[in-house]
Write a protein that holds these residues in place. Sequence first.
Motif, PDB file in Angstrom:
ATOM      1  N   SER A  35       0.824  -1.205   0.000  1.00  0.00           N
ATOM      2  CA  SER A  35       0.000   0.000   0.000  1.00  0.00           C
ATOM      3  C   SER A  35       0.858   1.254   0.000  1.00  0.00           C
ATOM      4  CB  SER A  35      -0.915   0.012   1.230  1.00  0.00           C
ATOM      5  OG  SER A  35      -1.804  -1.063   1.188  1.00  0.00           O
ATOM      6  N   LYS A  36       1.889   1.267   0.846  1.00  0.00           N
ATOM      7  CA  LYS A  36       2.737   2.441   0.987  1.00  0.00           C
ATOM      8  C   LYS A  36       3.688   2.612  -0.197  1.00  0.00           C
ATOM      9  CE  LYS A  36       6.167   2.770   4.045  1.00  0.00           C
ATOM     10  NZ  LYS A  36       6.838   2.807   5.346  1.00  0.00           N
ATOM     11  N   ASN A  37       4.262   1.535  -0.687  1.00  0.00           N
ATOM     12  CA  ASN A  37       5.323   1.623  -1.700  1.00  0.00           C
ATOM     13  C   ASN A  37       4.853   1.496  -3.146  1.00  0.00           C
ATOM     14  OD1 ASN A  37       7.934   1.744  -0.094  1.00  0.00           O
ATOM     15  ND2 ASN A  37       6.818   0.079   0.883  1.00  0.00           N
ATOM     16  N   LEU A  38       3.705   0.911  -3.370  1.00  0.00           N
ATOM     17  CA  LEU A  38       3.230   0.728  -4.745  1.00  0.00           C
ATOM     18  C   LEU A  38       1.934   1.472  -5.007  1.00  0.00           C
ATOM     19  CD1 LEU A  38       3.912  -3.096  -5.185  1.00  0.00           C
ATOM     20  CD2 LEU A  38       5.348  -1.194  -5.901  1.00  0.00           C
ATOM     21  N   LEU A  39       0.929   1.196  -4.220  1.00  0.00           N
ATOM     22  CA  LEU A  39      -0.399   1.725  -4.507  1.00  0.00           C
ATOM     23  C   LEU A  39      -0.521   3.219  -4.225  1.00  0.00           C
ATOM     24  CD1 LEU A  39      -2.470  -1.251  -3.096  1.00  0.00           C
ATOM     25  CD2 LEU A  39      -1.813  -0.821  -5.466  1.00  0.00           C
ATOM     26  N   GLY A  45      -7.019   2.553 -11.366  1.00  0.00           N
ATOM     27  CA  GLY A  45      -8.463   2.674 -11.524  1.00  0.00           C
ATOM     28  C   GLY A  45      -9.207   2.317 -10.256  1.00  0.00           C
ATOM     29  N   ILE A  46     -10.304   3.040 -10.006  1.00  0.00           N
ATOM     30  CA  ILE A  46     -11.137   2.728  -8.843  1.00  0.00           C
ATOM     31  C   ILE A  46     -12.558   2.365  -9.253  1.00  0.00           C
ATOM     32  CG2 ILE A  46      -9.801   4.168  -7.291  1.00  0.00           C
ATOM     33  CD1 ILE A  46     -12.201   6.190  -7.494  1.00  0.00           C
ATOM     34  N   GLY A  47     -12.832   2.401 -10.551  1.00  0.00           N
ATOM     35  CA  GLY A  47     -14.172   2.077 -11.016  1.00  0.00           C
ATOM     36  C   GLY A  47     -14.263   2.206 -12.528  1.00  0.00           C
ATOM     37  N   ASP A  62     -14.042   3.037  -1.361  1.00  0.00           N
ATOM     38  CA  ASP A  62     -13.010   3.100  -0.333  1.00  0.00           C
ATOM     39  C   ASP A  62     -11.720   2.524  -0.905  1.00  0.00           C
ATOM     40  OD1 ASP A  62     -14.503   4.168   1.890  1.00  0.00           O
ATOM     41  OD2 ASP A  62     -15.607   2.286   1.879  1.00  0.00           O
ATOM     42  N   VAL A  63     -10.655   3.329  -0.855  1.00  0.00           N
ATOM     43  CA  VAL A  63      -9.362   2.920  -1.395  1.00  0.00           C
ATOM     44  C   VAL A  63      -8.286   3.169  -0.345  1.00  0.00           C
ATOM     45  CG1 VAL A  63      -7.664   3.319  -3.217  1.00  0.00           C
ATOM     46  CG2 VAL A  63     -10.093   3.515  -3.735  1.00  0.00           C
ATOM     47  N   LEU A  64      -7.644   2.106   0.106  1.00  0.00           N
ATOM     48  CA  LEU A  64      -6.537   2.203   1.057  1.00  0.00           C
ATOM     49  C   LEU A  64      -6.895   3.051   2.276  1.00  0.00           C
ATOM     50  CD1 LEU A  64      -3.600   2.695  -1.449  1.00  0.00           C
ATOM     51  CD2 LEU A  64      -4.352   0.576  -0.376  1.00  0.00           C
ATOM     52  N   GLY A  65      -8.096   2.877   2.777  1.00  0.00           N
ATOM     53  CA  GLY A  65      -8.519   3.608   3.965  1.00  0.00           C
ATOM     54  C   GLY A  65      -9.012   5.015   3.694  1.00  0.00           C
ATOM     55  N   THR A  66      -9.113   5.397   2.444  1.00  0.00           N
ATOM     56  CA  THR A  66      -9.602   6.723   2.076  1.00  0.00           C
ATOM     57  C   THR A  66     -10.953   6.586   1.396  1.00  0.00           C
ATOM     58  OG1 THR A  66      -7.352   7.529   1.754  1.00  0.00           O
ATOM     59  CG2 THR A  66      -9.110   8.798   0.720  1.00  0.00           C
ATOM     60  N   SER A  67     -11.928   7.314   1.904  1.00  0.00           N
ATOM     61  CA  SER A  67     -13.272   7.272   1.326  1.00  0.00           C
ATOM     62  C   SER A  67     -13.375   8.306   0.204  1.00  0.00           C
ATOM     63  CB  SER A  67     -14.307   7.569   2.416  1.00  0.00           C
ATOM     64  OG  SER A  67     -15.607   7.461   1.902  1.00  0.00           O
ATOM     65  N   LEU A  68     -13.823   7.861  -0.963  1.00  0.00           N
ATOM     66  CA  LEU A  68     -13.973   8.720  -2.137  1.00  0.00           C
ATOM     67  C   LEU A  68     -15.397   8.625  -2.662  1.00  0.00           C
ATOM     68  CD1 LEU A  68     -10.745   7.506  -3.981  1.00  0.00           C
ATOM     69  CD2 LEU A  68     -10.966   9.572  -2.599  1.00  0.00           C
ATOM     70  N   ILE A  69     -15.823   9.636  -3.407  1.00  0.00           N
ATOM     71  CA  ILE A  69     -17.125   9.617  -4.067  1.00  0.00           C
ATOM     72  C   ILE A  69     -16.907   9.856  -5.557  1.00  0.00           C
ATOM     73  CG2 ILE A  69     -19.385  10.705  -4.276  1.00  0.00           C
ATOM     74  CD1 ILE A  69     -19.165  11.494  -1.355  1.00  0.00           C
ATOM     75  N   MET A  70     -17.392   8.933  -6.376  1.00  0.00           N
ATOM     76  CA  MET A  70     -17.324   9.058  -7.827  1.00  0.00           C
ATOM     77  C   MET A  70     -18.684   9.579  -8.300  1.00  0.00           C
ATOM     78  SD  MET A  70     -16.116   6.200 -10.666  1.00  0.00           S
ATOM     79  CE  MET A  70     -16.876   4.880  -9.779  1.00  0.00           C
ATOM     80  N   VAL A  80     -13.994  12.499  -9.243  1.00  0.00           N
ATOM     81  CA  VAL A  80     -13.867  11.815  -7.957  1.00  0.00           C
ATOM     82  C   VAL A  80     -13.456  12.843  -6.910  1.00  0.00           C
ATOM     83  CG1 VAL A  80     -12.665   9.993  -6.684  1.00  0.00           C
ATOM     84  CG2 VAL A  80     -13.237   9.661  -9.095  1.00  0.00           C
ATOM     85  N   PHE A  81     -14.125  12.775  -5.742  1.00  0.00           N
ATOM     86  CA  PHE A  81     -13.876  13.704  -4.645  1.00  0.00           C
ATOM     87  C   PHE A  81     -13.609  12.937  -3.368  1.00  0.00           C
ATOM     88  CE2 PHE A  81     -16.878  15.644  -7.594  1.00  0.00           C
ATOM     89  CZ  PHE A  81     -16.276  16.860  -7.872  1.00  0.00           C
ATOM     90  N   TYR A  82     -12.849  13.558  -2.460  1.00  0.00           N
ATOM     91  CA  TYR A  82     -12.707  12.991  -1.118  1.00  0.00           C
ATOM     92  C   TYR A  82     -14.065  13.056  -0.429  1.00  0.00           C
ATOM     93  CZ  TYR A  82      -7.618  13.068  -1.332  1.00  0.00           C
ATOM     94  OH  TYR A  82      -6.311  12.842  -1.665  1.00  0.00           O
ATOM     95  N   ASN A  83     -14.418  12.006   0.266  1.00  0.00           N
ATOM     96  CA  ASN A  83     -15.673  11.954   1.009  1.00  0.00           C
ATOM     97  C   ASN A  83     -15.394  12.427   2.437  1.00  0.00           C
ATOM     98  OD1 ASN A  83     -18.257  11.438   1.870  1.00  0.00           O
ATOM     99  ND2 ASN A  83     -17.999   9.221   1.957  1.00  0.00           N
TER     100      ASN A  83
END
Length: 84
Positions: A35-39, A45-47, A62-70, A80-83
């Motif tokens: 998660s830290k070194n690659l992602l 893509g998230i969707g 939800d991507v790597l502990g971050t909530s997003l809204i598409m 895409v925005f931070y939720n």
Amino acid sequence: MSVKKLTKDIANSASGTSGLPNGVYIDKDYFSWESKNLLASNWFGIGFGIDVPQSGSIKKVDVLGTSLIMVRGENETIRVFYNV
């Protein structure tokens, strides 16, 4: 299993015909490292457009502990925005 051992196993499996070592799918330390070194440092893509099929469609991701809204806007552009 250590991250160092898993990365060595991955390198070894790349030269053969086998898949990735099982540990890369279940090891929490490897997931944290990946998660830290690659992602987190690359785009991915998230969707898909079909996930928000028409203007006004919204999908929470939800991507790597971050909530997003598409969202698909009135002009059909997907953003895409931070939720927060």
